[in-house]
Design an enzyme around this catalytic site. Structure first.
Site, PDB file in Angstrom:
ATOM      1  N   ASP A 298       0.871  -1.160   0.000  1.00  0.00           N
ATOM      2  CA  ASP A 298       0.000   0.000   0.000  1.00  0.00           C
ATOM      3  C   ASP A 298       0.915   1.218   0.000  1.00  0.00           C
ATOM      4  OD1 ASP A 298      -2.206   1.647   0.193  1.00  0.00           O
ATOM      5  OD2 ASP A 298      -2.199   1.606   2.371  1.00  0.00           O
ATOM      6  N   THR A 300       0.619   4.593   0.987  1.00  0.00           N
ATOM      7  CA  THR A 300       0.704   5.486   2.130  1.00  0.00           C
ATOM      8  C   THR A 300       1.220   4.763   3.371  1.00  0.00           C
ATOM      9  OG1 THR A 300      -1.185   6.708   1.253  1.00  0.00           O
ATOM     10  CG2 THR A 300      -0.572   7.129   3.536  1.00  0.00           C
TER      11      THR A 300
END
Length: 806
Positions: A298, A300
């Site tokens: 992912d 972030t």
């Protein structure tokens, strides 16, 4: 009665504590220290070894009892390492536990999960794992009960609904009342009745279990064959000697070091990872980690710092102050506290006025937005720019394209005169503002990605951000390739399998789509690792083969992860992978050394039974050989720094290396025994001719036979070590030479040879040809092993060897 507005009073809490109605469970999904000791001690092989120990004790030959020291040592080390790993896991687990917010005496306070009492009022928030069984007191809670039911579905809870401990809060901020604590919770009952959360075994452990299962099947017939065979020699060599021969044969069939090898290596891996700030929640996960060939990130918080800030605001409405006030009011109601929300709250602080809220939809990972209907003003949508407005003017699209390519996350505010309904948000909203949010790429992200690429580990970015934003950041850290948006991700699994082959960046994906991408990669034959920290990553984390979460992530995320990076340091990930590879590669390398004795001992038991040949060894004879050519080398090699990509070659190594060596050793020992069978005449020092019905009746001949066999076995096992250690490194070569030198030197130490029932080697000149008999036999065996391996490579394994693989 509990007052829902003020919670329990202190007096009520103390009353529950006196009754024992507190959340302290005496049951555990993990093994207790007592269970670990019993599990390692009460095994079939330990029972058989104890029986053999008693039989040898009956003979009075104390030196032949030395084999039991290996059994005790192996069992003790196994217990020690598992308990040490258990304590390490438990101590690190405390670091990643979150406290629970309770309402007592009208005051909200943080308490440990163990301090929750019956009837307590708790606050459940998005990302939590429900610590006890509760009943919902408010609407708006959505949970995932898959850890309990196995079904990955989001379930909306209403007032009065029960929520089981272990459930994951996917949405909402809700007040609940505790209805069960401690051993009475649903999870505790499952643990007791069904052991629902028992640790799964790794592939290596399963492979070893298969070997042990085969050995268990042959133990009974082998035992019968051994004692029937040795009974034939009862009158010749006596009861005690027969018992010793039978025990020696049985000891060879039981690989007591094989299970220890795995448990020690895995436990050592857990302890090493703990020094790297990594909590290993399941021992077998270390092996899975070693096999990972595709890592999904992912964006972030993994390759970026996760510390977002608002860079700019583009207004498309007339009243900028009103727009700012609406945004501030909406985010002030947002209890989810994700990185974007924190950035917005920092920029748009306390609203200047309040609004009459008709309905509010909290942020949804599925919809990528939150919405609020205000009386007399319609509905405002705050979220991903492409999810709140269906059509955008050309000028706005140009602005968006420019900022996306710069790596900005773009959040929009839109307005509609429509209403919020159960069916969703209005579709006719018009854009009021675009908020540009910037996240900083981690300094070491490029090096980490470069490492994985150098190891042939494919890296894919799966994010909820817009593909252009993700692609810009991905390119900055070295991840290139095709990028697609959620709408282009097919629902059909067969089609998705083709898409994931050619796509490296996935944007605007929903939680179910993240899971489906992982599943498609798995169906393509990949071993996947998912790294995430958000509630929207949970489905993908659970689906992946190896889930890694950050210590700062939600409690629910950490609950489903196999590893937790407690210090939130993504740079430790390569070291975590290296440690997993080291453990499994080294087990694969040395396991064959433990199996070869099982192979030749099993063959000899049945061959000697059929041809009525006496087993030539006593229990003590192979002890020295086992220590110097198996025990010490495997203990050293299992800790070698070996970071190559792990391969599923456990049984290949055994089939290609241990099996030929085992067969050749069995043929060699059988031949020596067969040649020595029958009456033997020898001339003693005084010139007298002595006649023996069997070589074992002569102490000199019996010792010579044992010495020759142990030398051959040791020589072949050192050659097997050489085969397994290729390509040779300085460390591996040092271990082989150490084993070879100490093994040869030991035969020149008379007291040591006397202890192990063998004949010492003496120097004299000129030597006779038969003084080189052992070397000649070992060389013949090596040639035979190479021929068998060559045939196996050409036929059964169907590989074209490079000339001859040595």
């Amino acid at each position: 009665m509990t007052d829902f507005k003020t919670g329990l009073t202190q007096a009520q809490v103390e009353a529950h504590l006196l009754k024992g109605e507190v959340n302290i469970a005496t049951t555990s999904a993990s093994r207790t220290t007592k269970e670990i000791i019993l599990h390692n001690t009460l095994t079939l092989f330990n029972f058989l070894n104890l029986l053999l120990f008693c039989m040898v004790l009956f003979t009075g030959s104390l030196k032949n009892l030395l084999f039991i020291l290996s059994v005790v040592f192996n069992t003790g080390i196994g217990i020690y390492q598992e308990i040490k790993a258990k304590k390490t896991i438990e101590s690190l687990s405390i670091l990643k536990q979150a406290k629970v917010l309770v309402l007592r005496d009208g005051i909200e306070t943080q308490v440990n999960k163990e301090d929750i009492v019956l009837d307590d009022i708790l606050f459940l928030t998005k990302g939590m794992q429900v610590p006890v069984d509760v009943r919902s007191l408010e609407e708006g809670l959505v949970v995932d009960e898959s850890l309990i039911t196995g079904e990955s579905e989001f379930i909306k809870k209403h007032i009065g609904d029960e929520i089981y401990s272990g459930s994951l809060v996917m949405q909402g901020n809700t007040k609940v009342q505790v209805i069960s604590v401690g051993n009475n919770t649903y999870v505790s009952k499952l643990t007791v009745e069904a052991k629902a959360f028992a640790m799964t075994k790794s592939q290596i452990q399963k492979n070893i279990d298969r070997i042990l299962k085969w050995i268990t099947i042959i133990i009974l017939p082998a035992t019968i064959a051994v004692f029937l065979d040795q009974y034939n020699f009862l009158e010749i060599i006596g009861t005690n000697a027969v018992i010793l021969k039978a025990v020696a044969a049985m000891i060879g069939i039981m690989p007591e070091g094989l299970v220890l090898l795995t448990s020690v290596a895995l436990a050592a891996g857990v302890l090493k990872l703990s020094t790297l700030g990594t909590l290993t929640q399941e021992l077998p996960a270390i092996e899975t980690l070693a096999r990972v060939d595709t890592i999904c990130l992912d964006k972030t918080g993994t390759i970026t710092e996760g510390k977002m800030s608002v860079e700019n605001v583009l207004y498309y409405g007339d009243n900028q102050s009103e727009i700012d006030d609406i945004i501030a009011f909406i985010v002030s109601r947002d209890a989810e506290q994700n990185m974007s929300t924190i950035a917005l709250q920092s920029k748009f602080q306390t609203p200047q006025k309040t609004y009459d809220v008709v309905d509010y939809l909290p942020f949804s990972s599925e919809l990528k937005l939150q919405a609020m209907e205000i009386a007399g003003q319609g509905t405002y949508l705050l979220g991903a720019f492409d999810m709140i407005v269906s059509e955008l003017p050309a000028a706005v699209k140009a602005d968006i394209e420019q900022y996306l390519k710069s790596g900005n996350r773009i959040i929009g505010l839109a307005h509609s005169q429509g209403h919020l309904t159960d069916k969703g948000v209005p579709k006719d909203a018009s854009l009021l503002a675009l908020i540009l949010i910037k996240d900083v790429v981690k300094e070491d992200a490029r090096d980490i990605i470069a490492y994985f690429k150098s190891q042939d580990v494919d890296v894919k970015i799966i994010s909820g951000d817009y593909p252009d934003t993700v692609a810009a950041i991905a390119k900055d850290v070295g991840v290139t390739g095709k990028a697609i948006i959620s709408a282009d991700i097919p629902e059909d699994m067969a089609t998705l399998q083709r898409v994931v082959k050619e796509t490296s960046i996935f944007g605007r994906v929903t939680p179910p789509q993240k899971r489906n991408i992982i599943q498609a990669l798995q169906k393509n034959g990949h071993t996947t690792c998912m790294v995430g920290d958000g509630i929207n990553d949970i489905l993908a984390l659970k689906q992946s083969d190896c889930a890694i979460a950050f210590g700062s992530g939600s409690e629910a995320t950490k609950a489903v992860a196999k590893f937790v990076l407690l210090e939130n340091d993504f740079s430790t990930l390569p070291n975590v992978v290296k440690e997993g590879r080291k453990v499994i590669n080294n087990i694969n390398t040395v396991a064959s050394l433990h199996v070869v004795r099982v192979i030749y001992s099993t063959i000899l038991v049945f061959a000697f039974f059929l041809f009525k040949i006496l087993f030539p060894l006593d229990p003590v004879n192979l002890t020295l050989v086992g220590i110097l050519t198996i025990g010490v080398p495997t203990f050293l090699l299992v800790f070698e720094k070996n970071e190559a990509k792990a391969k599923d070659d456990f049984f290949r190594n055994i089939f290609l290396n241990a099996l030929p060596c085992g067969i050749v050793l069995a043929l060699t020992i059988f031949t020596l025994g067969a040649l020595a069978k029958g009456e033997i005449s020898i001339e003693d020092v005084g010139g007298r001719v002595l006649h023996y019905q069997h070589y074992a009746q002569s102490e000199i001949l019996d010792m010579a036979m044992k010495t020759t066999i142990t030398q051959v076995v040791g020589g072949v096992q050192i050659f097997l070590m050489f085969l397994l250690c290729r390509p040779l490194t300085r460390f591996r070569l040092s271990v082989i030479l150490l084993s070879l030198v100490t093994f040869i030197a030991s035969y020149f130490i008379a007291p040591l040879m006397s202890l192990f029932g063998l004949s010492p080697v003496e120097f004299y000149w000129p030597p006779m040809w038969y003084d080189f008999l052992t070397i000649i036999i070992v060389l013949i065996d090596i040639v035979a092993i190479l021929i068998i391996r060559f045939i196996l490579l050409k036929t059964v394994l169907k590989e074209k060897p490079k000339e001859i693989e040595v």
